[in-house]
Scaffold this motif. Structure first.
Motif, short mmCIF file in Angstrom:
data_model
loop_
_atom_site.label_atom_id
_atom_site.label_comp_id
_atom_site.label_asym_id
_atom_site.label_seq_id
_atom_site.Cartn_x
_atom_site.Cartn_y
_atom_site.Cartn_z
N MET A 240 -53.34 -17.89 -18.79
CA MET A 240 -52.25 -16.93 -18.93
C MET A 240 -51.22 -17.17 -17.83
O MET A 240 -51.56 -17.34 -16.67
CB MET A 240 -52.78 -15.51 -18.81
N SER A 241 -49.94 -17.20 -18.18
CA SER A 241 -48.90 -17.43 -17.19
C SER A 241 -48.74 -16.22 -16.30
O SER A 241 -49.13 -15.11 -16.66
CB SER A 241 -47.57 -17.73 -17.89
N GLN A 242 -48.14 -16.45 -15.10
CA GLN A 242 -47.91 -15.33 -14.19
C GLN A 242 -46.99 -14.30 -14.83
O GLN A 242 -47.20 -13.09 -14.69
CB GLN A 242 -47.29 -15.85 -12.89
N GLN A 243 -45.96 -14.77 -15.58
CA GLN A 243 -45.03 -13.84 -16.20
C GLN A 243 -45.73 -12.99 -17.26
O GLN A 243 -45.53 -11.78 -17.34
CB GLN A 243 -43.87 -14.61 -16.84
N ALA A 244 -46.61 -13.60 -18.06
CA ALA A 244 -47.33 -12.85 -19.08
C ALA A 244 -48.29 -11.86 -18.45
O ALA A 244 -48.47 -10.74 -18.92
CB ALA A 244 -48.08 -13.81 -20.00
N ASP A 245 -48.91 -12.29 -17.32
CA ASP A 245 -49.86 -11.42 -16.63
C ASP A 245 -49.14 -10.19 -16.11
O ASP A 245 -49.65 -9.07 -16.21
CB ASP A 245 -50.49 -12.20 -15.46
N LYS A 246 -47.94 -10.36 -15.56
CA LYS A 246 -47.18 -9.24 -15.03
C LYS A 246 -46.78 -8.27 -16.14
O LYS A 246 -46.71 -7.08 -15.94
CB LYS A 246 -45.92 -9.74 -14.29
N ARG A 247 -46.49 -8.82 -17.35
CA ARG A 247 -46.11 -7.95 -18.45
C ARG A 247 -47.27 -7.06 -18.89
O ARG A 247 -47.08 -5.93 -19.31
CB ARG A 247 -45.63 -8.80 -19.63
N ARG A 248 -48.49 -7.57 -18.78
CA ARG A 248 -49.65 -6.83 -19.27
C ARG A 248 -50.13 -5.77 -18.29
O ARG A 248 -50.73 -4.79 -18.69
CB ARG A 248 -50.80 -7.81 -19.57
N ARG A 249 -49.87 -5.97 -16.99
CA ARG A 249 -50.35 -5.03 -16.00
C ARG A 249 -49.31 -3.94 -15.75
O ARG A 249 -48.17 -4.23 -15.44
CB ARG A 249 -50.68 -5.75 -14.69
N ARG A 250 -49.73 -2.72 -15.90
CA ARG A 250 -48.82 -1.60 -15.72
C ARG A 250 -49.52 -0.47 -14.98
O ARG A 250 -50.75 -0.40 -14.94
CB ARG A 250 -48.33 -1.07 -17.09
N GLY A 251 -48.73 0.45 -14.44
CA GLY A 251 -49.24 1.68 -13.88
C GLY A 251 -50.38 1.53 -12.90
O GLY A 251 -50.29 0.74 -11.94
N THR A 252 -51.46 2.27 -13.16
CA THR A 252 -52.59 2.31 -12.24
C THR A 252 -53.23 0.95 -12.06
O THR A 252 -53.64 0.58 -10.95
CB THR A 252 -53.64 3.32 -12.74
N VAL A 253 -53.35 0.20 -13.14
CA VAL A 253 -53.99 -1.13 -13.06
C VAL A 253 -53.22 -2.03 -12.12
O VAL A 253 -53.80 -2.70 -11.25
CB VAL A 253 -54.09 -1.76 -14.46
N LEU A 254 -51.91 -2.06 -12.26
CA LEU A 254 -51.09 -2.90 -11.39
C LEU A 254 -51.18 -2.43 -9.95
O LEU A 254 -51.31 -3.22 -9.02
CB LEU A 254 -49.63 -2.87 -11.87
N GLU A 255 -51.12 -1.11 -9.75
CA GLU A 255 -51.17 -0.57 -8.40
C GLU A 255 -52.51 -0.91 -7.73
O GLU A 255 -52.54 -1.30 -6.56
CB GLU A 255 -50.97 0.94 -8.43
N GLU A 256 -53.60 -0.77 -8.45
CA GLU A 256 -54.91 -1.10 -7.88
C GLU A 256 -55.01 -2.58 -7.54
O GLU A 256 -55.61 -2.97 -6.54
CB GLU A 256 -56.02 -0.70 -8.86
N TYR B 99 -42.01 -2.88 -3.32
CA TYR B 99 -41.04 -1.99 -2.68
C TYR B 99 -40.70 -0.78 -3.54
O TYR B 99 -40.21 0.23 -3.02
CB TYR B 99 -39.77 -2.76 -2.32
N ARG B 100 -40.93 -0.86 -4.84
CA ARG B 100 -40.70 0.32 -5.69
C ARG B 100 -41.75 1.40 -5.44
O ARG B 100 -41.53 2.58 -5.73
CB ARG B 100 -40.70 -0.08 -7.16
N ARG B 101 -42.90 1.00 -4.90
CA ARG B 101 -43.99 1.93 -4.67
C ARG B 101 -44.16 2.29 -3.19
O ARG B 101 -44.54 3.42 -2.87
CB ARG B 101 -45.31 1.34 -5.19
N TRP B 102 -43.93 1.33 -2.31
CA TRP B 102 -44.11 1.56 -0.87
C TRP B 102 -42.88 1.01 -0.16
O TRP B 102 -42.44 -0.11 -0.41
CB TRP B 102 -45.37 0.84 -0.38
#
Length: 200
Positions: free
Chosen positions: A1-17, A52-55
């Motif tokens: 999986m490409s980095q760009q595709a991985d970023k698209r799939r991770r959202r919200g709590t999953v991405l933050e964790e 930076y959008r979160r911290w």
């Protein structure tokens, strides 16, 4: 999986964790002084702007990572059945965190305290306020309506000790803060508050 595709799939709590786990790994790998938002972003396989959008800065990010990994004292506020025991337990947890993280991390965070959102400091003030309120409900002290400076004094004094020393904080130091400073002050202050309330 490409980095760009991985970023698209991770959202919200999953991405933050994922980011907080990466921040913790970066902290334990390179130390606080060498930790950067760019390094954490690369480890988390995301963009720096996402962090930076979160911290707002690395200090906020590291504190959030520490709380996720080691837990927060707000998860289980000590309840020993007495004011002294509760405050000692809180300060012991703070001292243990210093031992676990090491002085370099603690000193680095405290050096950047001015950059932190005040909400980060409110956590311990809320913990102490809960402890004081329970003590008043048990009848140990006359009133829980104390100055915020009085309520947060034990935590503030321990943080001061952390700034002055790079050695583990002893129980003797904790007992001195609680027995010689905080308990006498809070009993006097709460009694004075209770008398003023009675006048009205």
């Amino acid at each position: 999986m490409s980095q760009q595709a991985d970023k698209r799939r991770r959202r919200g709590t999953v991405l933050e964790e994922t980011i907080l786990q990466a921040a913790w790994e970066e902290l334990t790998s390179v130390g606080y002084a060498r930790l950067t938002m760019e390094g954490v972003a690369a480890r988390a396989r995301t963009g720096k702007q996402v962090l930076y959008r979160r911290w707002h800065n690395r200090a906020e990010l590291v504190i959030a990572a520490i709380r996720q990994t080691t837990g927060s004292i707000t998860d289980q506020i000590p309840d020993t059945g007495e004011l002294r025991g509760d405050v000692v337990a809180v300060l012991r947890r703070m001292a243990q965190r210093l031992r676990d993280l090491g002085p370099d991390v603690i000193h680095g965070l405290m050096a950047e305290a001015a950059d932190l959102d005040p909400a980060f400091f409110a956590v311990m003030k809320d913990v102490m306020a809960s402890i004081v309120e329970r003590a008043a409900a048990r009848g140990e002290i006359g009133s829980a309506r104390l100055s915020p400076r009085v309520v947060s004094l034990p935590v503030d004094l321990l943080r001061h000790e952390m700034l002055l020393t790079r050695v583990p904080l002893s129980d003797e130091t904790i007992f001195q803060i609680v027995d010689e400073v905080f308990i006498p002050l809070v009993r006097t202050a709460s009694a004075g508050t209770q008398r003023r309330e009675c006048l009205w």
